[in-house]
Design a protein around this motif. Structure first.
Motif, PDB file in Angstrom:
ATOM      1  N   ALA A   1      -9.286  -5.624  -7.246  1.00 15.90           N
ATOM      2  CA  ALA A   1      -9.344  -6.850  -6.451  1.00 15.90           C
ATOM      3  C   ALA A   1      -7.946  -7.085  -5.902  1.00 15.90           C
ATOM      4  N   THR A   2      -7.847  -7.181  -4.590  1.00 21.41           N
ATOM      5  CA  THR A   2      -6.547  -7.217  -3.926  1.00 21.41           C
ATOM      6  C   THR A   2      -6.545  -8.292  -2.851  1.00 21.41           C
ATOM      7  N   PHE A   3      -5.396  -8.942  -2.694  1.00 13.98           N
ATOM      8  CA  PHE A   3      -5.230  -9.947  -1.652  1.00 13.98           C
ATOM      9  C   PHE A   3      -4.411  -9.334  -0.532  1.00 13.98           C
ATOM     10  N   ASP A   4      -4.950  -9.345   0.691  1.00 14.11           N
ATOM     11  CA  ASP A   4      -4.234  -8.825   1.852  1.00 14.11           C
ATOM     12  C   ASP A   4      -3.485  -9.992   2.490  1.00 14.11           C
TER      13      ASP A   4
ATOM     14  N   ILE B   1       0.871  -1.174   0.000  1.00 12.43           N
ATOM     15  CA  ILE B   1       0.000   0.000   0.000  1.00 12.43           C
ATOM     16  C   ILE B   1       0.909   1.226   0.000  1.00 12.43           C
ATOM     17  N   VAL B   2       0.709   2.131  -0.955  1.00  8.24           N
ATOM     18  CA  VAL B   2       1.549   3.327  -1.050  1.00  8.24           C
ATOM     19  C   VAL B   2       0.820   4.586  -0.597  1.00  8.24           C
ATOM     20  N   CYS B   3      -0.445   4.485  -0.254  1.00  9.45           N
ATOM     21  CA  CYS B   3      -1.182   5.616   0.322  1.00  9.45           C
ATOM     22  C   CYS B   3      -0.953   5.616   1.839  1.00  9.45           C
ATOM     23  N   GLN B   4      -1.160   6.754   2.465  1.00  7.31           N
ATOM     24  CA  GLN B   4      -1.018   6.830   3.913  1.00  7.31           C
ATOM     25  C   GLN B   4      -1.987   5.860   4.583  1.00  7.31           C
TER      26      GLN B   4
ATOM     27  N   TYR C   1       0.221   2.490   4.897  1.00  9.83           N
ATOM     28  CA  TYR C   1       1.411   2.510   4.066  1.00  9.83           C
ATOM     29  C   TYR C   1       2.344   1.357   4.451  1.00  9.83           C
ATOM     30  N   GLY C   2       2.767   0.608   3.437  1.00 10.66           N
ATOM     31  CA  GLY C   2       3.703  -0.499   3.644  1.00 10.66           C
ATOM     32  C   GLY C   2       3.057  -1.842   3.883  1.00 10.66           C
ATOM     33  N   ASP C   3       1.736  -1.889   4.099  1.00  7.85           N
ATOM     34  CA  ASP C   3       1.075  -3.191   4.271  1.00  7.85           C
ATOM     35  C   ASP C   3       1.264  -4.026   3.011  1.00  7.85           C
TER      36      ASP C   3
END
Length: 120
Positions: free
Chosen positions: A97-100, A52-55, A78-80
């Motif tokens: 669509a994103t995998f956490d 993740i590049v957003c705050q 950020y960084g997750d």
């Protein structure tokens, strides 16, 4: 013709082979733990590593084409570590669509909040 051992007729043998192949295919798909939800997954494609590049970024469980993202799950920061394979996993109106990789589940996050491709 007298048979000394069991051998199904040719046509039936072909049908049994087709059924066996079908079952093997169906059972094989259960070996992919990242296919968590049919709505967010692109069957059998391992997500490309990203961060993740957003705050902060909202992570939703699903996307409805008429109302947008639904079922808020959590906030990512950020960084997750997440995953999304560009060109394979869907992006709807900027929601990807994103995998956490933290709790190992699928959802949707804003595409512009994905970056650092292959950084980990």
């Amino acid at each position: 013709m007298i048979r000394t051992h069991f051998s199904p007729p040719r046509r039936r043998r072909g049908m049994l082979t087709a059924i066996a192949l079908l079952l093997a295919t169906i059972m094989g798909t259960g070996m992919f733990p990242f296919v968590g939800s049919a709505t967010a997954s692109a069957c059998c494609v391992v997500p490309e590593h990203a961060i993740i590049v957003c705050q902060s970024a909202s992570f939703y469980g699903n996307y409805n084409s008429s109302t947008g993202p639904v079922d808020f799950k959590r906030t990512l920061y950020y960084g997750d570590k997440v995953g999304h394979t560009r060109g394979v996993h869907p992006v709807y109106n900027g929601w990807a669509a994103t995998f956490d990789f933290g709790p190992n589940d699928w959802g949707y996050v804003r595409y512009e909040c994905l970056g650092g491709w292959g950084s980990w």
